[in-house]
Structures are given as structure tokens and as C-alpha cells.
Design an enzyme around this catalytic site. Structure first.
Site, short mmCIF file in Angstrom:
data_model
loop_
_atom_site.label_atom_id
_atom_site.label_comp_id
_atom_site.label_asym_id
_atom_site.label_seq_id
_atom_site.Cartn_x
_atom_site.Cartn_y
_atom_site.Cartn_z
CB SER A 143 -0.86 0.05 1.35
OG SER A 143 -1.47 1.18 1.26
CE1 TYR A 156 -3.84 -1.71 5.40
CE2 TYR A 156 -3.52 0.48 4.87
CZ TYR A 156 -3.78 -0.71 4.36
OH TYR A 156 -3.95 -1.09 3.19
C1 8X3 Z 1 -4.94 1.97 1.44
C2 8X3 Z 1 -4.34 3.27 1.36
O1 8X3 Z 1 -4.64 5.44 2.12
O2 8X3 Z 1 -6.11 4.14 3.07
O3 8X3 Z 1 -4.08 0.68 1.54
O4 8X3 Z 1 -3.71 3.67 3.61
S1 8X3 Z 1 -4.73 4.18 2.65
#
Ligand code: 8X3
Length: 258
Positions: A143, A156
Site C-alpha cells: 500500500s 495499518y
Molecule cells: C490503502 C491506502 O490511504 O487507506 O491501502 O492507507 S490508505
């Protein structure tokens, strides 16, 4: 060519998290490019339905229920492959968008388990088969969150940074072997589940992620990118490909209309 001969001669690609979103679109893309795709995910009905759809289109697919966080299950799955051409590590996702001060450690742990340990399990288990093929490809779907942080993203972002490090380190460690390591880092992609899962099923919060953005990426856009990278000649290694919608110049600069 008979169906059996076709099956024996087609390259094989395993896709994790193939029940929806980028994983499902990638399975369709690789099947259309001539791969026999093995769809894995926890949700049996979804991957069964997608495998049936691909097969009905005259392409090759099979479904295998797999939780990438379960090492014994991943090892049992890997036994099916004396050789393997491609694995797309796509399973994962985001849980929560709280600041560090109040983030839920259990959600951080679950994100690390699915995104990082899941990719580690699958890659470790399948690496011998990918090497045995004489021309293997590991794809890590990370990502843009693996390359820069943002407020509320730390759990995340930390997991996606770890996935990036896994890909980069593996590439260093196996150079000279016949296996490529490709990292695809998508930015804002609108799928049916990513934001909804992140916001614990709250559709209003999920919709705000994409509010006013004329054209976020779709799962098909990312699948195209993955399929393109995988289908380059085998001496060409797309180390890292960052793909964003035109409206997103950086994690911090997203153009919203209205
Ligand atoms: C998804 C992109 O901007 O939500 O992997 O982190 S974000």
C-alpha cells in the site's frame, strides 16, 4: 489441446484474499492472461462462486479455503505444489483509524497477523515450489501506507511498512535464484469492503473516505497493474510500483470536488 493438456501446460498462480476486491480482480486478470489460478480465502462460497465464474468463461480456476494466519493450514496447502509460478500475497486489510494514543492493541496485532505474518507464512511455504519452477514470482500487495504515514493510520501503516520490508529484504536474500519479488503499492482504491472493514461496518464513515473523489482506483485498475507486472519477461523485475488515482498526489494530497 485437450482440457487436461491445457491444465498441465498452463502456469499456475495462487492468489490470497481472492474472495473480494483486489484479490478477486487479480484472479480474473491472471486467469484471462492464461494462468490457472488458485483462489484462496476464508470465505468458501465467495471463492467457489468466483472459480465457477472464471471456469464458465473458459479459463482455469479452483478454490481452496485458507486462513493465511494458520501456519499448519498454509503448510498443508503448499504440499499441493511441487512447482508453482506465481503467488500474489493480497490477503490483509485495515482495522480502525484511531490515533496512536487510543488505538486498540488487539486491532494492531490482528493487522500484523493478517498483513505481515500471513504474507510471511504463504511466502515461506511456497518459496521452494516457486524456486523449483525455475521462473517464480512473488507479488506483495502492500500500500502507499507502506511508504508514508498519516494521522490515524499508524497500526495499518506499521503493518504495511513491515510488508514492504519483507518484500525488499526477500529480494536481497534470494537474488541469484530464479524468483522475482514484486511489490505493488496502491493508493486510494474503492472496493466494496476495505473502508467498511476499517470502520467496523459503518457505511457513513466508509463513504467519507471516497467523498468528492471523482475517480478513485478500482480493484480492476490494481489487478491490471499486477497482471502487467507479472507478465513482463522473467528477467524484468518490477521491484516496486506505486499506483494512485490521478486525484491523489500523495497520502496527504487528495483532491475532493464540492
Ligand atoms: C490503502 C491506502 O490511504 O487507506 O491501502 O492507507 S490508505
Amino acid at each position: 489441446m485437450t482440457a487436461t493438456e491445457q491444465q498441465a501446460s498452463s502456469p499456475v498462480a495462487v492468489v490470497t484474499g481472492a474472495s473480494s476486491g483486489i484479490g478477486a480482480a487479480t484472479a480474473r486478470g491472471l486467469a484471462a492472461a492464461g494462468y490457472r489460478v488458485v483462489l484462496t480465502a476464508r470465505r468458501k462460497e465467495r471463492i467457489d462462486a468466483l472459480a465457477a465464474e472464471i471456469t464458465e468463461a473458459g479459463q482455469q480456476a479452483e478454490a481452496y479455503v485458507l486462513d493465511v494466519t494458520d501456519r499448519a493450514a498454509v503448510d498443508a496447502f503448499a504440499e499441493r505444489f511441487p512447482t508453482l509460478d506465481v503467488v500474489v500475497n493480497n490477503a490483509g486489510g485495515a482495522l480502525g483509524a484511531d490515533p496512536v494514543a487510543t488505538g486498540d492493541p488487539d486491532e494492531w496485532r490482528r493487522m500484523y497477523e493478517t498483513n505481515v505474518i500471513g504474507t510471511l507464512h504463504v511466502t515461506q511455504a511456497l518459496l521452494p515450489a516457486l524456486t523449483a519452477s525455475g521462473d517464480g514470482t512473488v507479488v506483495v500487495v502492500s500500500s502507499t501506507a507502506g511508504h508514508g504515514t498519516y494521522e490515524g493510520g499508524a497500526g495499518y501503516v506499521a503493518a504495511k511498512h513491515a510488508e514492504h520490508v519483507l518484500a525488499e529484504t526477500l529480494r536481497l536474500e534470494i537474488v541469484g535464484s530464479p524468483v522475482r519479488v514484486i511489490e505493488i503499492a496502491p493508493g486510494l482504491v474503492k472496493t466494496e469492503e476495505f473502508a467498511l472493514t476499517r470502520f467496523h461496518g459503518d457505511p457513513e464513515k466508509a463513504a467519507k473516505v471516497y467523498a468528492g473523489v471523482a475517480a478513485p482506483l478500482t480493484a480492476d485498475d490494481v489487478a491490471d497493474t499486477i497482471t502487467w507486472a507479472v507478465t513482463r519477461p522473467s528477467h524484468v523485475n518490477i521491484d516496486l510500483l506505486v499506483v494512485r488515482p490521478r486525484a491523489q498526489a500523495s497520502n496527504y494530497k487528495l483532491h475532493r470536488e464540492g
